[in-house]
Design a protein around this motif. Structure first.
Motif, PDB file in Angstrom:
ATOM      1  N   UNK A 162      -8.579 -41.567  43.128  1.00  0.00           N
ATOM      2  CA  UNK A 162      -9.093 -42.137  41.763  1.00  0.00           C
ATOM      3  C   UNK A 162      -9.267 -43.568  41.881  1.00  0.00           C
ATOM      4  N   UNK A 163      -8.399 -44.090  42.510  1.00  0.00           N
ATOM      5  CA  UNK A 163      -8.704 -45.670  42.738  1.00  0.00           C
ATOM      6  C   UNK A 163      -9.840 -46.015  43.485  1.00  0.00           C
ATOM      7  N   UNK A 164     -10.176 -45.139  44.465  1.00  0.00           N
ATOM      8  CA  UNK A 164     -11.416 -45.475  45.243  1.00  0.00           C
ATOM      9  C   UNK A 164     -12.603 -45.020  44.448  1.00  0.00           C
ATOM     10  N   UNK A 165     -12.305 -44.327  43.479  1.00  0.00           N
ATOM     11  CA  UNK A 165     -13.608 -43.791  42.895  1.00  0.00           C
ATOM     12  C   UNK A 165     -14.283 -42.663  43.446  1.00  0.00           C
ATOM     13  N   UNK A 166     -13.774 -42.159  44.420  1.00  0.00           N
ATOM     14  CA  UNK A 166     -14.182 -41.005  45.017  1.00  0.00           C
ATOM     15  C   UNK A 166     -13.613 -39.540  44.521  1.00  0.00           C
ATOM     16  N   UNK A 167     -14.291 -38.896  43.994  1.00  0.00           N
ATOM     17  CA  UNK A 167     -13.946 -37.492  43.390  1.00  0.00           C
ATOM     18  C   UNK A 167     -14.913 -36.425  44.230  1.00  0.00           C
ATOM     19  N   UNK A 168     -14.314 -35.387  45.166  1.00  0.00           N
ATOM     20  CA  UNK A 168     -15.009 -34.607  45.780  1.00  0.00           C
ATOM     21  C   UNK A 168     -15.176 -33.448  45.150  1.00  0.00           C
ATOM     22  N   UNK A 169     -14.578 -33.233  43.706  1.00  0.00           N
ATOM     23  CA  UNK A 169     -14.898 -32.164  42.961  1.00  0.00           C
ATOM     24  C   UNK A 169     -16.027 -31.933  42.132  1.00  0.00           C
ATOM     25  N   UNK A 170     -16.400 -30.897  41.678  1.00  0.00           N
ATOM     26  CA  UNK A 170     -17.474 -30.554  40.845  1.00  0.00           C
ATOM     27  C   UNK A 170     -17.076 -30.267  39.536  1.00  0.00           C
ATOM     28  N   UNK A 171     -18.074 -30.410  38.699  1.00  0.00           N
ATOM     29  CA  UNK A 171     -17.758 -30.066  37.288  1.00  0.00           C
ATOM     30  C   UNK A 171     -17.985 -28.700  37.350  1.00  0.00           C
ATOM     31  N   UNK A 172     -17.012 -28.070  36.453  1.00  0.00           N
ATOM     32  CA  UNK A 172     -17.200 -26.450  36.371  1.00  0.00           C
ATOM     33  C   UNK A 172     -16.842 -25.753  35.017  1.00  0.00           C
ATOM     34  N   UNK A 173     -17.179 -24.501  34.934  1.00  0.00           N
ATOM     35  CA  UNK A 173     -17.041 -23.491  33.593  1.00  0.00           C
ATOM     36  C   UNK A 173     -15.808 -22.936  34.109  1.00  0.00           C
ATOM     37  N   UNK A 174     -14.885 -22.483  33.253  1.00  0.00           N
ATOM     38  CA  UNK A 174     -14.031 -21.377  33.249  1.00  0.00           C
ATOM     39  C   UNK A 174     -14.479 -20.373  32.310  1.00  0.00           C
ATOM     40  N   UNK A 175     -14.664 -19.067  33.041  1.00  0.00           N
ATOM     41  CA  UNK A 175     -15.205 -18.117  31.988  1.00  0.00           C
ATOM     42  C   UNK A 175     -14.409 -16.873  32.148  1.00  0.00           C
ATOM     43  N   UNK A 176     -13.667 -16.479  30.999  1.00  0.00           N
ATOM     44  CA  UNK A 176     -13.087 -15.267  30.774  1.00  0.00           C
ATOM     45  C   UNK A 176     -14.039 -14.269  30.016  1.00  0.00           C
ATOM     46  N   UNK A 177     -13.705 -12.961  30.536  1.00  0.00           N
ATOM     47  CA  UNK A 177     -14.227 -11.881  29.951  1.00  0.00           C
ATOM     48  C   UNK A 177     -13.284 -11.287  28.836  1.00  0.00           C
ATOM     49  N   UNK A 178     -14.048 -10.407  27.850  1.00  0.00           N
ATOM     50  CA  UNK A 178     -13.123  -9.678  26.770  1.00  0.00           C
ATOM     51  C   UNK A 178     -12.229  -8.785  27.535  1.00  0.00           C
ATOM     52  N   UNK A 179     -12.745  -7.840  28.622  1.00  0.00           N
ATOM     53  CA  UNK A 179     -11.970  -6.989  29.471  1.00  0.00           C
ATOM     54  C   UNK A 179     -11.949  -7.463  30.643  1.00  0.00           C
ATOM     55  N   UNK A 180     -10.721  -7.855  31.357  1.00  0.00           N
ATOM     56  CA  UNK A 180     -10.464  -8.455  32.688  1.00  0.00           C
ATOM     57  C   UNK A 180     -11.311  -7.842  33.809  1.00  0.00           C
ATOM     58  N   UNK A 181     -11.507  -6.490  33.553  1.00  0.00           N
ATOM     59  CA  UNK A 181     -11.960  -5.616  34.624  1.00  0.00           C
ATOM     60  C   UNK A 181     -13.465  -5.777  34.761  1.00  0.00           C
ATOM     61  N   UNK A 182     -14.129  -6.524  33.675  1.00  0.00           N
ATOM     62  CA  UNK A 182     -15.544  -6.767  33.909  1.00  0.00           C
ATOM     63  C   UNK A 182     -15.667  -8.125  34.757  1.00  0.00           C
TER      64      UNK A 182
END
Ligand SMILES: Nc1ncnc2c1ncn2[C@@H]1O[C@H](COP(=O)(O)OP(=O)(O)OP(=O)(O)O)[C@@H](O)[C@H]1O
Ligand SMILES: [Mg+2]
Lengths: 229, 294
Positions: free
Chosen positions: B114-134
């Motif tokens: 954080x201090x070095x302003x380096x962030x190796x991660x990406x923005x992301x979406x967490x998606x849930x479905x109505x039925x987990x099996x889908x």
């Protein structure tokens, strides 16, 4: 009280036990049914107790055709008659007291009444000391007397008895006959199958003789066999 | 119905249980054993259901966004995702948030970034479905959307898990059905034995003028008492064992969530009593039917 018209009885195995029986018995009568073994005495008694239905003919008891009773009505009908069975039909796992009491419980008698009347009935048949025993702990004659006590406990207006003295010694037999006679004097109709010549001759009551399923003799104040006349 | 008749029926029922000691014992034992197994399955199935629901709740698709998207394009993508079939919930997680979460989990290991302003991660979406099996199906669709760099949902693990859960459910169901039949067969047979032994008794009662219900009631009450007694043992046994099991699991298998005994045991006991009493009562009613037609 009992009216039998053209009754035939054929057992499921094809044995014809009764043939064209016609018979009327009035209220208050004391009737012996006699005959040799296999003549059909038990069959007649059992027909009147509505144990099974005749192959043909009509049997009226208390003014009702008992061949036309529905199942529930059969129970009600049997409550109004006292039956002494040739094979006793006692409940083996109940005591003498409980066996007699059962007939009272069936008609919804009060427990107090049961406790009062059952010992009375057992005394009448001479079984006072045996109240707590089970049927299989009794002799044949004693079982027969339990059966008799059960038959009279509800004071029915008709008693049908199949050889109620069959297993008894002469002295006990006479005691039982005195008992039946006393009940009869108070108005109860009694129909009794027997081949006890001595008893029949002594009682001087109506005698109906069966032979091979037919009535061959029916006389008032009769005796066991004709040649005794 | 006369009160004294009711008293008589109960007296008779109890007397009969004592009179026919071994048969009564056998009936109680049969009911107890089958209901014990039934109850065990009930607890097992409920817990499998509970654990799988818990796991399913946690399954989600993480769709990583290409790191050159503008804010408007990202918003566009979010709208696209939420309009997909079978999708219940879409949550945007910026790479800063992702790093923050990571730090919460891993602590000092990520401190430097954080201090070095380096962030190796990406923005992301967490998606849930109505039925987990889908999830596998939806993930495949998301992967084809422009702007999505990569999709992650623990592919194989999740697929296998879902298959496994389905299998457990069917096997459990098959067992329950098989058990129900076995129990019915055993109980019907035991009661038939007792009634057979008493066919003569029933006939005699009829000869003496007892109505059918007068004969029936003591038997039915006897059946209900035997069935209830039979269900009492597994009810007590399973209550004790389940409490022990949960206590043990809390210490030794703390990651495994088990259904709280306070919630599950009361319905279980009620269910066992109900089934026991019903089986007992109906059992005697049915098995004495043919003897009454005298
Ligand atoms: N359950 C039955 N099935 C078939 N035949 C029977 C049955 N009971 C009796 N019988 C036949 O019916 C006939 C009459 O029998 P029943 O029992 O009425 O004679 P009984 O006069 O009472 O004789 P006993 O004095 O020996 O008691 C006999 O031929 C007997 O074999
Ligand atoms: Mg006979």
């Amino acid at each position: 009280m009992i009216e039998i018209q053209h009754v035939n009885m054929v057992y499921p195995n094809g044995v014809g036990a009764l043939k064209d029986i016609n018979l009327t018995i009035e209220q208050g009568e004391f009737v012996f049914i006699v005959g040799t073994s296999g003549a059909g005495k038990s069959t007649l008694i059992r027909l009147i107790g509505r144990e099974f239905l005749p192959a043909g003919g009509r049997i009226r008891v208390f003014g009702r055709d008992i061949t036309k009773l529905r199942r529930r009505e059969v129970s009600m009908f049997r409550r109004n008659i006292g039956v002494v069975f040739q094979d006793f039909r006692l409940l083996d796992n109940r005591t003498v007291f409980e066996n007699v009491a059962f007939a009272m419980q069936v008609v919804g008698a009060k427990p107090r009444e049961v406790r009062r009347r059952v010992p009375e009935a057992l005394e009448m048949v001479g079984l006072t000391g045996k109240a707590k025993l089970k049927p299989l702990e009794l002799s044949g004659g004693e079982q027969q007397r339990v059966c008799l006590a059960r038959a009279i406990i509800n004071q029915p207006s008709l008693i049908i008895a199949d050889e109620p003295t069959g297993n008894l010694d002469p002295k006990t037999s006479l005691g039982i006959m005195d008992l039946l006679k006393n009940i009869n004097i108070r108005g109860t109709t009694i129909l009794m199958a027997t081949h006890d010549r001595e008893i029949v001759d002594r009682m001087k009551q109506r005698v109906i003789m069966l032979e091979n399923g037919r009535i061959v003799r029916d006389e008032q104040r009769g005796v066991y066999s004709q040649d005794a006349h | 119905m006369l009160i004294r008749n009711i008293i008589y029926y109960f007296k008779e029922a109890f007397a009969s249980i004592l009179r026919n000691g071994w048969m009564s014992f056998a009936s109680i034992a049969v009911v107890a054993v089958t209901l014990f197994i039934f109850g065990s399955f009930f607890l097992l199935n409920t817990n499998v259901q509970y654990v799988t629901d818990d796991i399913k709740e946690q399954v989600e698709i993480i769709a990583y966004v290409q790191n050159d998207l503008t804010a408007a394009e990202t918003e566009q993508l979010r709208l696209q995702l939420i309009q997909l079939d079978k999708v219940k919930e879409v949550k945007y997680v910026s790479k800063e948030e992702a790093l923050e979460r990571l730090r919460e989990q891993l602590g000092d290991l990520v401190a430097g970034y954080e201090e070095e302003g380096r962030n190796p991660l990406d923005d992301s979406f967490e998606v849930r479905t109505t039925i987990p099996e889908d999830i596998p199906e939806v993930a495949a669709v998301i992967e084809t959307l422009p702007g999505i760099r990569r999709v992650d949902y623990g592919t194989d693990v999740v697929k296998k898990l879902f298959n496994f859960i389905a299998a457990v459910k069917w096997v459990g169901l098959a067992f329950m059905i098989g058990l129900a039949f076995t129990a019915m067969f055993l109980i019907a047979n035991t009661i038939k034995l007792t009634v057979n032994a008493r066919a003569k008794e029933i006939m005699i009662m009829k000869w003496v003028g007892a109505t059918e219900w007068f004969i029936r009631w003591p038997f039915v009450i006897e059946g209900i008492i035997l069935g209830s007694l039979g269900s009492l043992l597994p009810a007590l046994g399973l209550t004790y064992l389940y409490n022990e099991a949960v206590t043990w699991a809390q210490i030794n298998l703390y990651f495994l969530p088990l259904v709280n005994p306070d919630i599950i045991l009361a319905p279980l006991v009620k269910l066992l009593l109900l089934i026991g009493a019903t089986i007992g009562g109906l059992g005697s009613l049915f098995s004495m039917r043919r003897f009454l037609k005298v």
